[in-house]
Scaffold this motif. Sequence first.
Motif, mmCIF file in Angstrom:
data_model
loop_
_atom_site.group_PDB
_atom_site.id
_atom_site.type_symbol
_atom_site.label_atom_id
_atom_site.label_comp_id
_atom_site.label_asym_id
_atom_site.label_seq_id
_atom_site.Cartn_x
_atom_site.Cartn_y
_atom_site.Cartn_z
ATOM 1 N N LYS A 31 0.810 -1.214 0.000
ATOM 2 C CA LYS A 31 0.000 0.000 0.000
ATOM 3 C C LYS A 31 0.847 1.268 0.000
ATOM 4 O O LYS A 31 0.325 2.376 0.228
ATOM 5 C CB LYS A 31 -0.947 0.011 1.202
ATOM 6 N N PHE A 32 2.135 1.134 -0.241
ATOM 7 C CA PHE A 32 3.035 2.284 -0.236
ATOM 8 C C PHE A 32 3.804 2.379 -1.551
ATOM 9 O O PHE A 32 4.322 1.383 -2.048
ATOM 10 C CB PHE A 32 4.042 2.187 0.914
ATOM 11 N N SER A 33 3.873 3.582 -2.071
ATOM 12 C CA SER A 33 4.809 3.863 -3.148
ATOM 13 C C SER A 33 6.207 3.944 -2.545
ATOM 14 O O SER A 33 6.374 4.322 -1.378
ATOM 15 C CB SER A 33 4.468 5.193 -3.829
ATOM 16 N N ILE A 34 7.189 3.601 -3.344
ATOM 17 C CA ILE A 34 8.578 3.638 -2.889
ATOM 18 C C ILE A 34 9.375 4.598 -3.769
ATOM 19 O O ILE A 34 9.226 4.595 -5.003
ATOM 20 C CB ILE A 34 9.229 2.244 -2.949
ATOM 21 N N GLY A 35 10.179 5.386 -3.127
ATOM 22 C CA GLY A 35 11.061 6.295 -3.857
ATOM 23 C C GLY A 35 12.504 6.053 -3.466
ATOM 24 O O GLY A 35 12.792 5.650 -2.333
ATOM 25 N N TRP A 36 13.372 6.282 -4.418
ATOM 26 C CA TRP A 36 14.814 6.260 -4.145
ATOM 27 C C TRP A 36 15.347 7.673 -4.341
ATOM 28 O O TRP A 36 15.044 8.331 -5.353
ATOM 29 C CB TRP A 36 15.543 5.305 -5.078
ATOM 30 N N PHE A 37 16.154 8.096 -3.390
ATOM 31 C CA PHE A 37 16.759 9.416 -3.409
ATOM 32 C C PHE A 37 18.253 9.260 -3.176
ATOM 33 O O PHE A 37 18.702 8.240 -2.658
ATOM 34 C CB PHE A 37 16.158 10.299 -2.301
ATOM 35 N N ARG A 38 18.994 10.287 -3.510
ATOM 36 C CA ARG A 38 20.429 10.250 -3.228
ATOM 37 C C ARG A 38 20.897 11.634 -2.818
ATOM 38 O O ARG A 38 20.315 12.651 -3.216
ATOM 39 C CB ARG A 38 21.215 9.756 -4.432
ATOM 40 N N GLU A 44 22.238 18.953 -2.446
ATOM 41 C CA GLU A 44 20.936 18.647 -1.886
ATOM 42 C C GLU A 44 20.516 17.237 -2.298
ATOM 43 O O GLU A 44 20.940 16.716 -3.327
ATOM 44 C CB GLU A 44 19.893 19.663 -2.369
ATOM 45 N N ARG A 45 19.637 16.666 -1.488
ATOM 46 C CA ARG A 45 19.120 15.349 -1.827
ATOM 47 C C ARG A 45 18.228 15.462 -3.058
ATOM 48 O O ARG A 45 17.449 16.425 -3.190
ATOM 49 C CB ARG A 45 18.337 14.793 -0.644
ATOM 50 N N GLU A 46 18.315 14.483 -3.938
ATOM 51 C CA GLU A 46 17.513 14.483 -5.153
ATOM 52 C C GLU A 46 16.867 13.114 -5.341
ATOM 53 O O GLU A 46 17.418 12.085 -4.967
ATOM 54 C CB GLU A 46 18.372 14.811 -6.382
ATOM 55 N N GLY A 47 15.685 13.136 -5.933
ATOM 56 C CA GLY A 47 14.993 11.893 -6.228
ATOM 57 C C GLY A 47 15.488 11.304 -7.528
ATOM 58 O O GLY A 47 15.712 12.027 -8.503
ATOM 59 N N VAL A 48 15.653 9.981 -7.549
ATOM 60 C CA VAL A 48 16.161 9.332 -8.759
ATOM 61 C C VAL A 48 15.198 8.299 -9.339
ATOM 62 O O VAL A 48 15.337 7.915 -10.506
ATOM 63 C CB VAL A 48 17.538 8.678 -8.523
ATOM 64 N N SER A 63 17.666 12.804 -16.095
ATOM 65 C CA SER A 63 19.090 12.774 -15.779
ATOM 66 C C SER A 63 19.609 11.363 -15.529
ATOM 67 O O SER A 63 20.800 11.101 -15.686
ATOM 68 C CB SER A 63 19.377 13.650 -14.561
ATOM 69 N N VAL A 64 18.742 10.450 -15.135
ATOM 70 C CA VAL A 64 19.179 9.078 -14.844
ATOM 71 C C VAL A 64 18.432 8.035 -15.655
ATOM 72 O O VAL A 64 18.755 6.844 -15.596
ATOM 73 C CB VAL A 64 19.041 8.742 -13.342
ATOM 74 N N LYS A 65 17.433 8.473 -16.409
ATOM 75 C CA LYS A 65 16.631 7.521 -17.160
ATOM 76 C C LYS A 65 17.514 6.723 -18.113
ATOM 77 O O LYS A 65 18.399 7.262 -18.762
ATOM 78 C CB LYS A 65 15.540 8.269 -17.937
ATOM 79 N N GLY A 66 17.236 5.428 -18.161
ATOM 80 C CA GLY A 66 18.037 4.548 -19.004
ATOM 81 C C GLY A 66 19.144 3.853 -18.251
ATOM 82 O O GLY A 66 19.605 2.797 -18.663
ATOM 83 N N HIS A 84 23.114 1.082 -13.694
ATOM 84 C CA HIS A 84 24.060 0.577 -14.690
ATOM 85 C C HIS A 84 24.938 1.720 -15.189
ATOM 86 O O HIS A 84 24.613 2.902 -15.048
ATOM 87 C CB HIS A 84 23.293 -0.039 -15.868
ATOM 88 N N ASP A 85 26.069 1.341 -15.785
ATOM 89 C CA ASP A 85 27.004 2.340 -16.350
ATOM 90 C C ASP A 85 27.306 3.434 -15.330
ATOM 91 O O ASP A 85 27.167 4.632 -15.616
ATOM 92 C CB ASP A 85 26.413 2.947 -17.624
ATOM 93 N N LEU A 86 27.693 3.017 -14.153
ATOM 94 C CA LEU A 86 27.959 3.971 -13.071
ATOM 95 C C LEU A 86 29.027 4.974 -13.477
ATOM 96 O O LEU A 86 30.011 4.636 -14.150
ATOM 97 C CB LEU A 86 28.398 3.214 -11.827
ATOM 98 N N ILE A 87 28.817 6.192 -13.045
ATOM 99 C CA ILE A 87 29.768 7.281 -13.272
ATOM 100 C C ILE A 87 30.121 7.897 -11.915
ATOM 101 O O ILE A 87 29.377 7.745 -10.946
ATOM 102 C CB ILE A 87 29.169 8.346 -14.214
ATOM 103 N N PRO A 88 31.264 8.567 -11.824
ATOM 104 C CA PRO A 88 31.659 9.162 -10.530
ATOM 105 C C PRO A 88 30.591 10.075 -9.935
ATOM 106 O O PRO A 88 30.475 10.153 -8.703
ATOM 107 C CB PRO A 88 32.938 9.915 -10.880
ATOM 108 N N ASP A 89 29.817 10.755 -10.778
ATOM 109 C CA ASP A 89 28.766 11.638 -10.260
ATOM 110 C C ASP A 89 27.633 10.883 -9.582
ATOM 111 O O ASP A 89 26.771 11.490 -8.949
ATOM 112 C CB ASP A 89 28.182 12.500 -11.392
ATOM 113 N N ASP A 90 27.616 9.560 -9.705
ATOM 114 C CA ASP A 90 26.614 8.765 -8.987
ATOM 115 C C ASP A 90 27.013 8.542 -7.536
ATOM 116 O O ASP A 90 26.229 7.992 -6.752
ATOM 117 C CB ASP A 90 26.418 7.400 -9.660
ATOM 118 N N THR A 91 28.206 8.940 -7.165
ATOM 119 C CA THR A 91 28.656 8.796 -5.790
ATOM 120 C C THR A 91 27.761 9.596 -4.860
ATOM 121 O O THR A 91 27.587 10.808 -5.032
ATOM 122 C CB THR A 91 30.115 9.272 -5.649
ATOM 123 N N ALA A 92 27.169 8.899 -3.900
ATOM 124 C CA ALA A 92 26.205 9.527 -2.995
ATOM 125 C C ALA A 92 25.748 8.502 -1.978
ATOM 126 O O ALA A 92 26.015 7.302 -2.119
ATOM 127 C CB ALA A 92 24.993 10.046 -3.776
#
Length: 124
Positions: A31-38, A44-48, A63-66, A84-92
């Motif tokens: 009964k809950f939606s789930i979100g991932w943030f970083r 600032e924290r951002e939703g992904v 920005s992260v689609k795909g 997938h295809d992790l980049i240094p900017d994904d560090t969080a």
Amino acid sequence: EVQLVESGGGLVQAGGSLKLSCAASGIAFEKFSIGWFRQAPGKEREGVAAISTLPDYTYSPDSVKGRFTISRDNAKNLAYLEIHDLIPDDTAVYYCAAAPDPLFGLFERIYDYWGQGTQVTVSS
């Protein structure tokens, strides 16, 4: 007591992949939606990614689609974020959060429950 516990983070080389998990307890998970943030250092924290109570209804910003895929297994009270295809900017630090149905999206204020986060570090 409601708990969301993230796992699966770590140190990964650029170009690699990770699958993060979010284990929920103390709530009617289906009964809950789930979100991932970083939250990256100094930012600032951002939703992904977000997934509704309907497993096929998901959203990710351009920005992260795909590269980011969110999914859930209601039978196991688990949500996942594949990167997938992790980049240094994904560090969080990556957080999962739960919002009561029918709320859905990446607005932080709709989320009632948050995990403590799991660190993802991408080396170049």
